[in-house]
Write a protein that holds these residues in place. Structure first.
Motif: not given
Length: 242
Positions: A83-87, A158-182
């Motif tokens: 894994p890269s340092p970011y990962l 079959g994931v309905h709820e989750a904690v998403l983990i990423s860097q700060g510059f990416h996390i908002r996009r991840a949350v928005a997309l996962c919420r849109a995906a259900g």
């Protein structure tokens, strides 16, 4: 009088460029040009503004994130198969959440499109070295981008709820997309050194926000969907039997 032919002189070739647009000469034309530029700037920033609005109350830290069955870690590149340092920072946060009892299962989602490149298995190996049992890790080998990972988490695992983990510059996009995906989501943005990669990632998000908005509007199918997989449900069931 004998005249000798003049030697031909070859001019260097330069690709012909079109004429540059001229600025309007009238004051009214200049005002219109400024107005057009301002409108374009506003339109370019609208997707990023949308991300901040829809995720404003969904960001947490590893210390205060609600207890949730599943954490999702998004791939962020490998260096020589590791894994890269970011990962690694993302995986460290997932391991801390597991050891603190805030999550039960880690869904690692990344790229495995080539034989010599396997993000999910590298992520799994890293997590097991840092205290997460192998049976509590589920691999998604077709998380080619954030939208694909979110859609597959819901439809395949079959994931309905989750904690998403990423860097700060990416996390908002991840949350928005996962919420849109259900997937009901909380985001944990891990710290990162403000190096060239960080600045590149932040700049890239301005454009990625536009693609995210299009993904939400048009809901494209992932590059690979496949059949339902019971890995997350089994891991959660095993966690409940402890």
């Amino acid at each position: 009088m004998l005249r000798l032919p003049r030697p031909s002189i070859r001019r260097p070739f330069f690709p012909r460029l079109g004429r540059l647009p001229r600025l309007p000469r009238t004051r009214a034309g200049q005002r219109r040009a400024v107005q057009v530029v301002m409108v374009l700037c506003v339109l370019a920033l609208l997707p990023a503004t949308w991300l901040y609005v829809v995720t404003g109350d969904r960001l947490r830290t590893t210390a205060d994130v609600p207890r949730t069955g599943v954490a999702m870690v998004f791939g962020a590149g490998l260096w020589d198969g590791e894994p890269s340092p970011y990962l690694a920072h993302r995986l460290d946060a997932a391991a801390r959440l597991y050891r603190a009892g805030r999550i039960e299962v880690v869904l690692v989602t990344g790229d495995n499109s080539r034989e010599d490149y396997d993000e999910p298995d590298a992520m799994r190996a890293y997590l097991t070295r840092h205290g997460v049992p192998d049976g509590r890790i589920v691999s998604d080998y077709a998380g080619f981008d954030t939208w694909d990972s979110c859609v597959r988490a819901r439809k395949i695992f079959g994931v309905h709820e989750a904690v998403l983990i990423s860097q700060g510059f990416h996390i908002r996009r991840a949350v928005a997309l996962c919420r849109a995906a259900g997937v009901r989501s909380y985001g944990v943005g891990v710290d990162a050194k403000h190096d060239a990669t960080w600045y590149y990632g932040g700049a890239r998000e301005v454009f990625a926000a536009g693609k995210a908005l299009l993904d939400v509007v048009f809901e494209p199918d992932p590059r690979f969907l496949g059949h339902r997989e019971p890995g997350v449900a089994r891991a959660l069931a095993a966690a409940g039997e402890r």
